[in-house]
Design an enzyme around this catalytic site. Structure first.
Site, short mmCIF file in Angstrom:
data_model
loop_
_atom_site.label_atom_id
_atom_site.label_comp_id
_atom_site.label_asym_id
_atom_site.label_seq_id
_atom_site.Cartn_x
_atom_site.Cartn_y
_atom_site.Cartn_z
N LYS A 16 -10.89 31.74 37.67
CA LYS A 16 -10.41 32.54 36.54
C LYS A 16 -11.37 32.27 35.38
O LYS A 16 -11.28 31.24 34.71
CB LYS A 16 -8.98 32.12 36.17
CG LYS A 16 -8.13 33.22 35.55
CD LYS A 16 -8.66 33.75 34.23
CE LYS A 16 -8.34 32.83 33.07
NZ LYS A 16 -9.02 33.24 31.82
N CYS A 39 -19.20 21.05 24.19
CA CYS A 39 -18.20 19.98 24.15
C CYS A 39 -18.84 18.62 23.92
O CYS A 39 -18.23 17.72 23.36
CB CYS A 39 -17.36 20.00 25.41
SG CYS A 39 -18.33 19.94 26.91
N GLU A 43 -11.85 18.54 16.87
CA GLU A 43 -13.02 19.23 17.42
C GLU A 43 -13.13 20.60 16.78
O GLU A 43 -12.24 21.44 16.92
CB GLU A 43 -12.88 19.37 18.94
CG GLU A 43 -14.11 20.00 19.56
CD GLU A 43 -14.02 20.11 21.07
OE1 GLU A 43 -12.96 20.50 21.58
OE2 GLU A 43 -15.03 19.80 21.74
P1 ADP Z 1 -10.68 27.65 24.15
O1 ADP Z 1 -9.65 27.25 23.13
O2 ADP Z 1 -11.97 26.97 23.98
O3 ADP Z 1 -10.77 29.12 24.42
P2 ADP Z 1 -8.95 27.20 26.37
O4 ADP Z 1 -8.65 25.86 26.90
O5 ADP Z 1 -7.84 27.94 25.73
O6 ADP Z 1 -10.20 26.99 25.47
O7 ADP Z 1 -9.54 28.15 27.51
C1 ADP Z 1 -10.31 27.73 28.58
C2 ADP Z 1 -9.88 28.49 29.80
O8 ADP Z 1 -8.51 28.21 30.05
C3 ADP Z 1 -9.98 30.01 29.70
O9 ADP Z 1 -10.40 30.53 30.96
C4 ADP Z 1 -8.57 30.42 29.40
O10 ADP Z 1 -8.26 31.73 29.80
C5 ADP Z 1 -7.82 29.43 30.24
N1 ADP Z 1 -6.40 29.24 29.84
C6 ADP Z 1 -5.87 29.34 28.61
N2 ADP Z 1 -4.54 29.10 28.65
C7 ADP Z 1 -4.22 28.86 29.94
C8 ADP Z 1 -3.00 28.54 30.62
N3 ADP Z 1 -1.85 28.45 29.99
N4 ADP Z 1 -3.05 28.34 31.95
C9 ADP Z 1 -4.23 28.42 32.62
N5 ADP Z 1 -5.40 28.72 32.03
C10 ADP Z 1 -5.40 28.94 30.71
#
Ligand code: ADP
Length: 487
Positions: A180, A288, A386
């Site tokens: 994903k 990161c 961060e």
């Molecule tokens: P950022 O804040 O840097 O965008 P995230 O951790 O939100 O980082 O996103 C990193 C990845 O995790 C993306 O592919 C995002 O779609 C995915 N993601 C965000 N929320 C969820 C969730 N609840 N479950 C699984 N994947 C998620």
């Protein structure tokens, strides 16, 4: 419309499931951070598409696992060959989609993508052996067996590079994959899926479901048929994923954020120190690993700051497709606002912003100037959270012990940079730093054989070399008795 043209490449906007393209009724809009231009409407997956993809990966698992490391390696090398043959295309595509420098993509990142695939394919063939040993004449034979379906969730800051850092070892270990990609940068994963098809990867071994984290991502990590979840992203999302994984006891590998220190000891080569510190603006600060807290010995702080300012003044901000550009745009308006929110709150608290601290509006909406916050208050948000943008803080210390205490004084522990002219002093300080990687008088030297990951809130587990297979494979011990044999 099921495909779009971006930077000369044709990208299928649908998911890639069981070797076929699958559409969704819903879509999300993808734009370029370079100028906000519309790139396309991308299929937006959810539970149904995730169910299809996991089922396809589950069905393909036995066949892929049975090929063994050599059989898998042949196909993985063909994928790497195709990546190498398409470096220019992938580089231009990724630059349009995520705004990182074209120069970096061509020279470093995309060759690294191919290397990620090749390295782990070869490691599984040549290096993944554990010596047998005897227990009262019984032999312990250790093997690294394929484990099942690996769910890979990746971020937007180095989309294909970070995805293949997971895809490479997962596929080499004999797992099948559902990826994903981040919703802000879906394009390179779709193009990569076409390359896997061209290389002859069997259908269902590698699947891509696009969509939002809270929809496709959440459905994926909660799926009961996963053997592994590997995630790179933020700490809050990691907590959500950990909760979902807990219901099925799915093992997780997390690479999360950082607020890494860049420590300049009193005896440091100041020119080297300033060069390394300015490098922390790389990828517009969306790294990161960045050493965003520059900690400098008080006695050299002024001289260091002067050198830093000279070098930082040479950074050229602009269109990332221009090969002379050093700093491009931030990924997205939401992220840009988050960065500027951090800086505005720091200003409101009276922080001394000696460089940047504002948008570079002449260039377009998402360009934020390289920023330096001088002597922020200890414990304040700007020096503990961060930011993930081109925002560095500089603080001073008076002893090595104080430097260590400040360096270790956040919830993160991903990396640390240490600049010193004295080997034994550097060794002593490095030994006390709590982080997954310590770079002494250098930055970003990454070897795929080395363990990589974070301490404290910066992650769970290590990947790289056999550490990757410790995660993606099922490590098995077969204990063979000397008795009972008929032949
Ligand atoms: P950022 O804040 O840097 O965008 P995230 O951790 O939100 O980082 O996103 C990193 C990845 O995790 C993306 O592919 C995002 O779609 C995915 N993601 C965000 N929320 C969820 C969730 N609840 N479950 C699984 N994947 C998620």
């Amino acid at each position: 419309m099921s495909s779009i043209e971006v930077a000369g490449a044709t990208i299928d906007t649908r998911h890639y499931i069981d070797g076929k393209r699958v559409a969704s009724a819903a879509t999300f809009t993808n734009t370029s951070p370079i100028d906000g231009s519309f790139l396309g409407e991308i299929a937006r997956g959810g539970q149904a598409e995730i169910d299809l993809a996991v089922a396809a990966a589950k069905k393909a698992f036995k066949g892929w696992a049975s090929l063994g490391p050599k059989g898998r390696g042949e196909i993985l090398h063909r994928i790497a060959d195709l990546v190498e043959a398409n470096i220019e295309t992938l580089a231009n595509l990724e630059t349009m989609d995520n705004g990182s420098l074209l120069r970096s993509h061509i020279r470093g990142v995309m060759p690294r993508v191919a290397m990620n695939i090749r390295f782990f394919a070869d490691w599984a063939i040549n290096d993944l052996h554990h010596a047998s040993f005897e227990t009262r004449s019984h032999t312990n034979n250790i093997s690294y067996d394929p484990s099942g379906v690996a769910a890979l969730i990746t971020p937007w800051n180095a989309p294909l590079m970070l995805a293949t850092w997971k895809i490479g070892p997962a596929l080499a270990a004999g797992d099948t994959v559902v990826l994903k990609p981040a919703e802000w940068t879906p394009l390179s994963a779709s193009y990569f899926a076409d390359l896997t098809k061209q290389a002859g990867l069997p259908d269902g071994v590698f699947n891509v479901v696009q969509g939002y984290g809270r929809e496709a991502g959440a459905a994926l990590v909660a799926h009961p048929d996963l053997a592994r979840i590997s995630f790179t992203g933020s700490v809050p999302t990691a907590k959500t994923i950990a909760r979902a994984a807990a219901d099925n006891l799915t093992p997780v590998s997390f690479e999360l954020g950082g607020k890494s220190p860049c420590i300049v000891l009193e005896d440091a080569d100041l020119d080297l120190a300033a060069t390394l510190a300015v490098e922390q603006y790389d990828n517009a600060g969306q790294v990161c690993l960045s050493g965003t807290r520059i900690l400098v010995h008080k006695n050299i702080a002024d001289a260091f700051a002067t050198k830093f300012a000279e070098k930082a003044a040479l950074l050229k901000q602009g269109d990332p497709r221009d090969l002379t550009t050093d700093i491009g745009p931030q990924i997205h308006q939401v992220h840009f606002d988050r960065i500027s929110g951090f800086v505005e709150r720091a200003k409101a608290e009276g922080a001394n912003i000696v460089m940047g601290g504002e948008a570079n509006g002449d260039l377009g909406g998402l360009y934020y100037r390289p920023t330096l916050v001088m002597n922020p208050a200890a414990g304040s948000e700007i020096v503990t959270a961060e930011v993930f943008g081109p925002v560095l803080c500089m603080q001073t210390f008076e002893s090595d012990a104080e430097a260590v205490e400040m360096a270790n004084g956040t919830e993160f522990g991903l990396a640390a940079i240490l600049v010193s002219g004295n080997r034994s002093r550097a060794d002593a300080v490095a030994a006390q730093l709590v982080a997954g990687t310590i770079w002494v008088n250098c930055f970003f030297v990454r070897d795929l054989r080395a363990p990589f990951g974070g301490s404290k809130k910066s992650g769970i587990g290590r990947e790289g070399g056999t550490w990757s297979f410790d995660f993606y494979a099922d490590v098995k011990n077969t204990v063979v008795s000397p008795n009972g044999w008929k032949e």
